[in-house]
Design a protein around this motif. Structure first.
Motif, PDB file in Angstrom:
ATOM      1  N   ASP A  76       0.840  -1.200   0.000  1.00  0.00           N
ATOM      2  CA  ASP A  76       0.000   0.000   0.000  1.00  0.00           C
ATOM      3  C   ASP A  76       0.871   1.244   0.000  1.00  0.00           C
ATOM      4  N   GLY A  77       0.584   2.120  -0.935  1.00  0.00           N
ATOM      5  CA  GLY A  77       1.337   3.362  -1.046  1.00  0.00           C
ATOM      6  C   GLY A  77       2.588   3.254  -1.893  1.00  0.00           C
ATOM      7  N   ASP A  78       3.027   2.028  -2.172  1.00  0.00           N
ATOM      8  CA  ASP A  78       4.229   1.827  -2.980  1.00  0.00           C
ATOM      9  C   ASP A  78       3.901   1.358  -4.393  1.00  0.00           C
ATOM     10  N   TYR A  79       3.003   0.374  -4.499  1.00  0.00           N
ATOM     11  CA  TYR A  79       2.670  -0.239  -5.781  1.00  0.00           C
ATOM     12  C   TYR A  79       1.181  -0.577  -5.831  1.00  0.00           C
ATOM     13  N   ALA A  80       0.630  -0.589  -7.024  1.00  0.00           N
ATOM     14  CA  ALA A  80      -0.774  -0.971  -7.192  1.00  0.00           C
ATOM     15  C   ALA A  80      -0.960  -2.467  -6.979  1.00  0.00           C
ATOM     16  N   ASP A  81       0.043  -3.262  -7.382  1.00  0.00           N
ATOM     17  CA  ASP A  81      -0.020  -4.719  -7.245  1.00  0.00           C
ATOM     18  C   ASP A  81       0.919  -5.178  -6.143  1.00  0.00           C
ATOM     19  N   LYS A  82       0.519  -6.251  -5.482  1.00  0.00           N
ATOM     20  CA  LYS A  82       1.395  -6.849  -4.470  1.00  0.00           C
ATOM     21  C   LYS A  82       2.617  -7.399  -5.192  1.00  0.00           C
ATOM     22  N   GLN A  83       3.783  -6.895  -4.870  1.00  0.00           N
ATOM     23  CA  GLN A  83       4.989  -7.252  -5.599  1.00  0.00           C
ATOM     24  C   GLN A  83       5.359  -8.718  -5.462  1.00  0.00           C
ATOM     25  N   CYS A  84       5.173  -9.299  -4.291  1.00  0.00           N
ATOM     26  CA  CYS A  84       5.502 -10.709  -4.102  1.00  0.00           C
ATOM     27  C   CYS A  84       4.630 -11.589  -4.993  1.00  0.00           C
ATOM     28  N   ALA A  85       3.339 -11.285  -5.050  1.00  0.00           N
ATOM     29  CA  ALA A  85       2.426 -12.080  -5.874  1.00  0.00           C
ATOM     30  C   ALA A  85       2.669 -11.843  -7.356  1.00  0.00           C
ATOM     31  N   SER A  86       3.105 -10.651  -7.716  1.00  0.00           N
ATOM     32  CA  SER A  86       3.309 -10.353  -9.133  1.00  0.00           C
ATOM     33  C   SER A  86       4.485 -11.125  -9.725  1.00  0.00           C
ATOM     34  N   ILE A  87       5.426 -11.546  -8.893  1.00  0.00           N
ATOM     35  CA  ILE A  87       6.613 -12.263  -9.391  1.00  0.00           C
ATOM     36  C   ILE A  87       6.566 -13.754  -9.058  1.00  0.00           C
ATOM     37  N   CYS A  88       5.721 -14.160  -8.137  1.00  0.00           N
ATOM     38  CA  CYS A  88       5.688 -15.561  -7.690  1.00  0.00           C
ATOM     39  C   CYS A  88       5.331 -16.500  -8.844  1.00  0.00           C
ATOM     40  N   PRO A  89       6.167 -17.522  -9.083  1.00  0.00           N
ATOM     41  CA  PRO A  89       5.903 -18.450 -10.179  1.00  0.00           C
ATOM     42  C   PRO A  89       4.999 -19.622  -9.817  1.00  0.00           C
ATOM     43  N   VAL A  90       4.458 -19.627  -8.599  1.00  0.00           N
ATOM     44  CA  VAL A  90       3.641 -20.745  -8.149  1.00  0.00           C
ATOM     45  C   VAL A  90       2.257 -20.235  -7.734  1.00  0.00           C
ATOM     46  N   GLU A  91       1.216 -20.831  -8.290  1.00  0.00           N
ATOM     47  CA  GLU A  91      -0.144 -20.435  -7.945  1.00  0.00           C
ATOM     48  C   GLU A  91      -0.508 -20.849  -6.521  1.00  0.00           C
ATOM     49  N   GLN A  92      -1.318 -20.030  -5.872  1.00  0.00           N
ATOM     50  CA  GLN A  92      -1.885 -20.283  -4.554  1.00  0.00           C
ATOM     51  C   GLN A  92      -0.886 -20.285  -3.413  1.00  0.00           C
ATOM     52  N   VAL A  93       0.265 -19.676  -3.594  1.00  0.00           N
ATOM     53  CA  VAL A  93       1.289 -19.690  -2.545  1.00  0.00           C
ATOM     54  C   VAL A  93       1.231 -18.444  -1.671  1.00  0.00           C
TER      55      VAL A  93
END
Length: 92
Positions: A42-59
């Motif tokens: 929040d306040g840094d990016y519109a998307d959660k950065q960890c989720a945007s790069i994570c190569p595994v679904e549902q983690v």
């Protein structure tokens, strides 16, 4: 307010350097997110950065346990379609 990394994490190190709040750290059996540091970007990016790069679904999940990368989000294959294809392959 904090995200969590759950079982399924493959410890690929993709998320750790992207976290603007430095909340992600290496642990066993998988990476973890420090709830006290996590701002959910929040306040840094519109998307959660960890989720945007994570190569595994549902983690990576939110505080309600909902996956930020739900089934099909990375492959583009709807889960019901994938199940039908897997069933066809197994039937051979």
């Amino acid at each position: 307010m904090a995200l969590q990394i759950v079982d399924g994490c493959v410890n690929c190190w993709a998320c750790e350097p992207l976290c603007p709040s430095k909340a992600i750290y290496a642990a066993l059996p998988h990476f973890l997110i420090d709830a006290k540091k996590c701002t959910e970007c929040d306040g840094d990016y519109a998307d959660k950065q960890c989720a945007s790069i994570c190569p595994v679904e549902q983690v990576i999940v939110d505080s309600q346990g909902d996956a930020l990368n739900p089934p099909g989000s990375l492959t583009g294959i709807p889960p019901e379609r994938w199940e039908r294809v897997r069933a066809e392959i197994q039937a051979r």
